[in-house]
Design an enzyme around this catalytic site. Structure first.
Site, short mmCIF file in Angstrom:
data_model
loop_
_atom_site.label_atom_id
_atom_site.label_comp_id
_atom_site.label_asym_id
_atom_site.label_seq_id
_atom_site.Cartn_x
_atom_site.Cartn_y
_atom_site.Cartn_z
CE1 TYR A 135 -3.20 -2.81 0.09
CE2 TYR A 135 -4.10 -1.90 2.10
CZ TYR A 135 -4.16 -2.82 1.07
OH TYR A 135 -5.18 -3.71 1.04
CE LYS A 190 0.12 -17.48 -1.72
NZ LYS A 190 -0.80 -18.64 -1.59
CG ASP A 222 -3.44 -19.80 0.34
OD1 ASP A 222 -2.66 -19.62 1.30
OD2 ASP A 222 -3.14 -20.52 -0.62
CG ASP A 246 -7.61 -3.67 3.70
OD1 ASP A 246 -8.66 -3.53 4.34
OD2 ASP A 246 -7.37 -3.00 2.66
CG ASP A 250 -13.22 -5.39 6.12
OD1 ASP A 250 -12.87 -4.80 7.17
OD2 ASP A 250 -13.66 -4.78 5.12
#
Ligand code: NAD
Length: 362
Positions: A135, A190, A222, A246, A250
């Site tokens: 980001y 990851k 994942d 992020d 959520d």
């Protein structure tokens, strides 16, 4: 104790007003000062994060934030959109550690889309690194590709990067938080595909050696996304990078049923923090007096605990919230048959009453 109050847009003003009434009920002396932020600041001063608002936030011990944004600002150039105010505050205050607890209150088990047995008693804490990763990484942009699958074609690119100190400090935050809970940390990465996240995993493992009393495991992102809906109670503290955090925070938020219940805290190295509900400005219900103020009230409790060193006052607020839920009071977003539907103000009144009647001891 100085609190900068930034209500923002949409339901932000309604829900922050209730959190302030709750704070005023406690026998503590705060200095509170409000300022415009987001769309409201853009309308008044031409910028979503005016200098005066930023100065107030920097000088405060904590920032109580509502929400910003409205669809009507979607056509503004990116730097003037309300959401830029949040990014500006994170960057300028160095708020690198985002805490998102996902707690399923006993009375709201039915509000989740998962089976009750999977989420009853759920209490997990997602810790998201907030100022690095893809980001913020440079370079980024658009250009003509010189290699890849389509040389000569237009392409866009971002850069995923983390430095050692960035990973070390968020790892320490996670291990220290775990020490106050059930002493388990899951680091999500990851590492099987990304160099940045092999580096992340190596450093978290190193830092973990300083916390022999805390159990550390690693999970690919994942798999973590699957496990969060398959067996969420297996997690305690989850620590991860900005982008994975992020998305996973959520997902975890939704396990509990309503986004209107979920607080969050973003802290810097000096424990100065920005406290806000996990939801947005909800333009669809703004001004109707129906928004759930509990996420903001619970954010104020986190503020008392993390930045203002008032853990007992935080306990009193959290106990008061449990008490009003046990009374059967519900805003529309968490209402179900057999409970009593109330508006924003009545919900605030009920929390204030639960605190003042001293029925709640914390
Ligand atoms: P949102 O979270 O504002 O709303 C999503 C849905 O949840 C809506 O139906 C809304 O009515 C409901 N909802 C949200 N909070 C609620 C509450 N306290 N009580 C009851 N219902 C609630 O997300 P969105 O609709 O995608 O975004 C609306 C605006 O908010 C956009 O401009 C977006 O950019 C902005 N936004 C701001 C923040 C922030 O300020 N931190 C975060 C997310 C979105």
């Amino acid at each position: 104790m100085k609190i900068a109050v930034l209500p923002g847009d949409g339901i932000g003003t309604e829900i922050v007003a209730e959190a302030i009434r709750v704070l005023d009920t406690l026998d503590l002396s705060f200095e509170m000062e409000s300022a415009l932020v987001g769309g409201a600041a853009y309308e008044a001063h031409g910028h979503p994060l005016p200098e005066a608002t930023l100065k107030l936030a920097k000088e405060a011990d904590a920032v109580l934030f509502g929400a910003v944004g409205d669809w009507k600002y979607d056509k503004l150039e990116r730097s003037l959109r309300p959401e830029q105010a949040i990014l500006g505050l994170r960057k300028n205050l160095g708020l690198f550690a985002n805490f998102r607890p996902a707690i399923c209150y006993e009375q709201l088990v039915g509000a989740s889309s998962l089976k009750p047995e999977l989420i009853a008693g759920l209490d997990i804490l997602i810790i998201r690194e907030l100022t690095g990763d893809i980001y913020f990484g440079q370079p980024r942009g658009r250009r003509t590709a010189v290699d890849g699958h389509f040389p000569g074609a237009e392409e866009a690119f971002d850069t995923m990067r983390y430095s050692r100190p960035e990973v070390e400090r968020i790892a320490h935050v996670a291990f220290q938080a775990a020490r106050k809970r059930s002493k388990r940390v899951t680091s999500v990465d990851k590492a099987n595909v990304l160099e940045t996240f092999q580096f992340w995993k190596d450093i978290v493992t190193e830092v973990g050696k300083e916390y022999p009393d805390v159990e550390l495991d690693h999970m690919y992102v994942d798999n973590a996304a699957m496990q969060l809906v398959k067996a969420p109670k297996k997690f305690d503290v989850v620590v991860t990078g900005n982008m994975f955090g992020d998305i996973l925070s959520d997902e975890a938020a939704m396990l509990t049923g309503s986004i209107g219940m979920l607080p969050s805290a973003s802290l810097n190295a000096g424990n100065q923090g920005l406290y806000e509900p996990s939801h947005g400005s909800a333009p669809d219900i703004a001004g109707k007096g129906v928004a759930n103020p509990l996420a903001t009230i619970l954010s104020a409790a986190m503020m008392l605990r993390f930045s203002l060193n008032q853990p007992e006052a935080a306990d009193r607020i959290e106990s008061a919230v449990k008490h009003v839920l046990a009374q059967g009071l519900r805003t529309a977003d968490i209402w179900s048959a057999g409970t009593t539907k109330v508006g924003t103000r009545e919900m605030g009144d009920a929390v204030v009453a639960a605190i003042t009647k001293k029925t709640i001891t914390g």
